[in-house]
Write a protein that holds these residues in place. Structure first.
Motif, PDB file in Angstrom:
ATOM      1  N   ALA A 259      55.088 -64.393-195.386  1.00  0.00           N
ATOM      2  CA  ALA A 259      56.549 -64.330-195.322  1.00  0.00           C
ATOM      3  C   ALA A 259      57.127 -63.001-195.490  1.00  0.00           C
ATOM      4  N   PRO A 260      58.108 -62.754-194.604  1.00  0.00           N
ATOM      5  CA  PRO A 260      58.708 -61.306-194.955  1.00  0.00           C
ATOM      6  C   PRO A 260      59.536 -61.233-196.054  1.00  0.00           C
ATOM      7  N   ALA A 261      59.789 -60.165-196.878  1.00  0.00           N
ATOM      8  CA  ALA A 261      60.646 -60.125-197.724  1.00  0.00           C
ATOM      9  C   ALA A 261      62.168 -60.534-197.799  1.00  0.00           C
ATOM     10  N   ASN A 262      62.544 -61.174-198.541  1.00  0.00           N
ATOM     11  CA  ASN A 262      63.918 -61.871-198.491  1.00  0.00           C
ATOM     12  C   ASN A 262      65.028 -61.333-199.292  1.00  0.00           C
ATOM     13  N   PRO A 263      66.079 -60.693-198.651  1.00  0.00           N
ATOM     14  CA  PRO A 263      67.064 -60.204-199.655  1.00  0.00           C
ATOM     15  C   PRO A 263      67.957 -61.279-200.272  1.00  0.00           C
ATOM     16  N   VAL A 264      67.661 -62.229-199.861  1.00  0.00           N
ATOM     17  CA  VAL A 264      68.515 -63.400-200.691  1.00  0.00           C
ATOM     18  C   VAL A 264      67.455 -64.120-201.869  1.00  0.00           C
ATOM     19  N   PRO A 265      67.895 -64.212-202.863  1.00  0.00           N
ATOM     20  CA  PRO A 265      67.062 -64.838-204.080  1.00  0.00           C
ATOM     21  C   PRO A 265      66.724 -66.294-203.575  1.00  0.00           C
ATOM     22  N   THR A 266      65.680 -66.617-204.088  1.00  0.00           N
ATOM     23  CA  THR A 266      65.252 -68.118-203.631  1.00  0.00           C
ATOM     24  C   THR A 266      66.080 -69.152-204.366  1.00  0.00           C
ATOM     25  N   PRO A 267      66.631 -69.937-203.749  1.00  0.00           N
ATOM     26  CA  PRO A 267      67.216 -70.919-204.378  1.00  0.00           C
ATOM     27  C   PRO A 267      66.718 -72.044-205.356  1.00  0.00           C
TER      28      PRO A 267
ATOM     29  N   HIS B 280      73.897 -71.130-199.760  1.00  0.00           N
ATOM     30  CA  HIS B 280      72.589 -70.404-200.227  1.00  0.00           C
ATOM     31  C   HIS B 280      71.397 -70.620-199.480  1.00  0.00           C
ATOM     32  N   VAL B 281      71.109 -71.864-199.301  1.00  0.00           N
ATOM     33  CA  VAL B 281      69.768 -72.170-198.759  1.00  0.00           C
ATOM     34  C   VAL B 281      69.798 -71.602-197.163  1.00  0.00           C
ATOM     35  N   ALA B 282      70.951 -71.865-196.634  1.00  0.00           N
ATOM     36  CA  ALA B 282      71.211 -71.076-195.231  1.00  0.00           C
ATOM     37  C   ALA B 282      71.119 -69.560-195.347  1.00  0.00           C
ATOM     38  N   ALA B 283      71.559 -68.929-196.197  1.00  0.00           N
ATOM     39  CA  ALA B 283      71.513 -67.467-195.982  1.00  0.00           C
ATOM     40  C   ALA B 283      70.180 -67.151-196.313  1.00  0.00           C
ATOM     41  N   TYR B 284      69.319 -67.959-197.129  1.00  0.00           N
ATOM     42  CA  TYR B 284      67.940 -67.757-197.706  1.00  0.00           C
ATOM     43  C   TYR B 284      67.080 -67.670-196.464  1.00  0.00           C
ATOM     44  N   LYS B 285      66.975 -68.754-195.460  1.00  0.00           N
ATOM     45  CA  LYS B 285      66.333 -68.951-194.661  1.00  0.00           C
ATOM     46  C   LYS B 285      66.846 -68.051-193.505  1.00  0.00           C
TER      47      LYS B 285
END
Length: 770
Positions: free
Chosen positions: A271-279, A403-408
């Motif tokens: 999975a690519p790096a995510n700018p949003v922290p994991t919820p 948060h989940v939407a921004a994360y995905k």
């Protein structure tokens, strides 16, 4: 053994253990609960969960209606109805009522007929043949049921679908902790026994029609025994990794994500790096998913282009302590009743904002679900537990969904506030192959002919998009100091405070700007910052930076930093004024004038009495004659700087007997006069003169209906003529007063005017201030 609170029959004899791992709102810790005396309490528990599905085939339909009469059943907590063909768009009503183990029957409740077709044809292998269904309804711990189904009249929907089947889901149970464990009361030994079996449902002697044999379709799930118990990992609390790191993949998958849009069984890249922290998410292990019924590996897309919001329908009256059991029940319903590979949603969230991992495969992977018919691949979805038609989701749930939407979406560089063109994978609301423009965060109804996610929740989607993508609702709520109009005043320090609607986890940082330059940077969780300011006028702003890059700033707020104290160009100064006098009271006016380099806020009189006034002014009051009184005042500016000033003044009586006389004067004696006597004259030109040293003077006389006028001379110059007429007698009246800027030696002369018809004047002397 006797089970308290459960109707005893031969089907309940083997059921004695505790039920359901639950998510505690706001954390990922779990608890379990028991029956008997503890029916209403979800307590703490350990061990694996054994969920079960019990089915009852409807009797043959007679016309447009069919019922399953009231009957006893095995234990269940979730109920739904399915039918053979998943493509049938059933129009009608299905109502249920259930019997709680506490002995009470519920009222009739509708099952939602918002047909969810699940995965696209051929998109996944299913554990059993796919079936159409209602939404499952959480009813709580129950052991009896009654059902009625009615087809809508007219058109092509005037008959019931074939293969109607009642689905009763027992979401599972855990072993109770040993007696005396923390949070659990003393339990009888028999209540610690594991579930040995779940017996097949049998018709009661009063049930003539329904039978509990499974449908003839060999692909339908077995319903006579609970699945084998497996030991789930102990719950853990994890900390979200930094935004620059890749979230670790769950142990259930290790294959990477694909490089093409077509679903694959295993990903081909990490999975690519995510700018949003994991919820914070309650994992499948923590909510005790039954992995034994998920027989096929997850499939993956290549990205996450859109995020669909659903509600699960059913009740909103559940306890958040039951949420894990509800999720587990949905898993059983989706797999065993609908015939899907796994739970359809990628995520679920309860009304307390607790997020649950849905379909397996890794929350950081583009897992293909069965949630938005025709648009499952390369998209993700979350379902809010409950119905949100007339009532929207609370702030805590909004924040969780955002948060989940921004994360995905953010993981793949997709803007939650943007739009995307998707291609329909089925003939449904849109034709197969039709290209449709969606908001990146959309509702289920945008893609499928459904009322989901309910009118109220659908109306909140714009808020969810803003929270997911921007620093939404940022406001500077205040600066410490004093506010006057639109400007704040302080010394050299202030604290800026702000509020924001976007969840803190989605905010990278806040920057505080003074005169346009960043002077302080805080974490996204901060809501205040201390500032040091130079002397002068400044502007303050707060700027928020979203994890996905957007910024927002508050309007500039003016603040003045000032450490200069006010001044008193004129301190408290006493002047005589008109009014009544006595041996103890003299009417006076207190005058003052203060100034400041910015602005005086107020002036307070602190002695001999108290009061609060403007920067400059005059205050009418009284004081004692013959007594030296100190008058003290304190000026304060808007920044809180202060200055004080004091002055002492003495009012003095000069009786008429001390005056130099000309003309004829008589004497009146009475206690009504100052000193017990007064001088009177009627002849024009008669005069009295006094000499004194002071800064203010007043003439005291008696006013009557026969009194006339008197001329007043100061230092040889005529300054006034006063008329002493009054319809009623008034003794000891100050009828004239004069003040100077400083103290000096002065002469005051009173001359009788000889007014025609009322020539008399009666004088009681002078009062001066020294």
């Amino acid at each position: 053994m006797k089970l308290t609170g459960i109707r005893w029959n031969r089907r309940t004899a083997g059921i004695t253990a505790a039920m359901v791992a639950t998510a505690v709102a706001g954390t990922a810790s779990l608890a379990a609960a028991g029956y008997g005396e503890d029916l209403a309490v979800w307590g703490a528990g350990d061990g694996p969960v054994a969920a079960a599905l019990h089915t009852v085939a409807f009797p043959a339909a007679n016309g447009r209606e069919v019922t399953i009469p009231r009957r006893d059943t095995e234990r269940f907590a979730m109920v739904g109805v399915t039918w053979t063909d998943p493509q049938v768009d059933f129009k009608g009503t299905i109502d249920v009522r259930t019997h709680a183990v506490d002995g009470k029957w519920s009222g009739w409740r509708p099952l939602e007929l918002d047909n969810h077709f699940g995965p696209e044809p051929g998109a996944e292998k299913t554990a059993g043949k796919a079936r159409g269904s209602t939404d499952p309804l959480w009813v709580g711990l129950s052991d009896g049921v009654e059902v009625r189904a009615t087809a809508a009249a007219g058109g092509t929907s005037d008959r019931l679908p074939a293969g109607l089947r009642l689905e009763l889901v027992d979401p599972g149970q855990t072993k109770r902790r040993k007696a005396g464990a923390a949070g659990v009361g003393q339990l009888r030994p028999e209540r610690l026994q594991p579930v040995a079996e779940v017996r097949a449902l049998e018709p009661t002697p009063t049930d003539p029609a329904p039978t509990e044999t499974a449908p003839t379709d060999p692909a339908d799930p077995p319903t006579t025994t609970a699945p084998a118990e497996t030991t789930a990992p102990a719950p853990t609390e994890t900390t979200a990794p930094p935004a620059t790191t890749t979230a670790p993949a769950p142990t259930t998958t290790s294959a990477p994500a694909p490089t093409t849009a077509a679903p694959t069984v295993a990903p081909t890249a990490t999975a690519p790096a995510n700018p949003v922290p994991t919820p914070k998410v309650v994992t499948r292990a923590e909510w005790k998913a039954d992995e034994s019924i998920v027989t096929e590996p997850p499939t993956y897309g290549a990205t996450v282009k859109a995020f669909f919001v659903h509600h699960t329908a059913g009740t909103n009256d559940y306890s958040c302590a039951d949420s894990a059991a509800i999720v587990r029940g949905i898993e059983v319903y989706h797999v065993k009743s609908n015939g899907w590979n796994d739970i359809g949603y990628n995520f679920l969230v309860d009304k307390c904002g607790v997020v649950f991992e849905g379909r397996k495969g890794g929350i950081d992977k583009p897992v293909t679900g069965a949630h938005t018919y025709g648009f499952n691949t390369d998209n993700a979805a979350i379902a809010v537990l409950g119905t949100y038609i007339s009532t929207g989701i609370p702030t805590v749930v909004q924040d969780a969904v955002a948060h989940v939407a921004a994360y995905k979406l953010g993981q793949y560089g997709n803007d939650p506030l943007g739009k995307v063109t998707l291609t329909s994978g089925v003939d449904g609301k849109y034709d197969l192959g039709e290209q449709v423009v969606f908001n990146r965060i959309s509702g289920h109804r945008d893609a499928v002919a459904t009322e989901c996610p309910g009118d109220a929740l659908y109306g909140q989607l714009s808020v969810l998009r803003n929270k997911a993508a921007s620093v939404y609702g940022l406001t500077l709520t205040g600066l410490t100091g004093t506010k006057n109009g639109t400007t704040y005043y302080t010394g050299t320090t202030t604290t800026a405070s702000w509020a924001v609607s976007t969840p803190s986890a989605l905010i990278s940082r806040f920057e505080v700007l003074v005169d346009g330059a960043v002077v302080a940077t805080t974490a996204g969780t901060a809501r205040s910052a201390a500032l040091t300011l130079a002397q002068g006028t400044h502007t303050v702003q707060v700027r928020g930076v979203h994890r996905l890059g957007r910024t927002a700033a508050t309007p500039a707020q003016t603040i003045v930093a000032d450490t200069t104290a006010p001044t008193f160009p004129q301190g408290p100064t006493l002047s005589l004024r008109t009014g009544g006098v006595s041996s103890t009271v003299v009417p006076v006016t207190l005058n003052w004038r203060s100034a400041d380099n910015v602005a005086v806020r107020s002036v307070a009189l602190t002695a001999p009495t108290t009061g609060t006034f403007a920067a400059s002014g005059a205050y009418g009051t009284t004081t004692k004659p013959g007594v030296t009184t100190t008058w003290s005042m304190r000026a304060q500016d808007w920044s809180g700087n202060t200055a004080t000033s004091s002055a002492s003044w003495t009012p003095v009586f000069i009786p008429e007997s001390k005056a130099t006389r000309t003309g004829t004067w008589g004497t009146y004696t009475s206690s009504n006069y100052l000193g017990g006597s007064a001088l009177t004259a009627t002849a024009g030109g008669a005069s009295l003169s006094w000499v004194f040293t002071g800064r203010s003077v007043s003439f005291v006389a008696t006013k009557t209906s026969t009194s006339g006028q008197a001329h007043i001379y100061v230092d040889g110059v005529k300054v006034s003529t006063v008329d002493l007429y009054s319809s009623t007698v008034k003794f000891r009246q100050v009828v004239w007063a004069k003040s100077w800027t400083g103290s000096g030696r002065h002469t005051v002369k009173i001359v009788v005017a000889g007014t025609s018809g009322r020539p008399r004047i009666i004088t009681d002397g002078l009062v001066y201030v020294r």
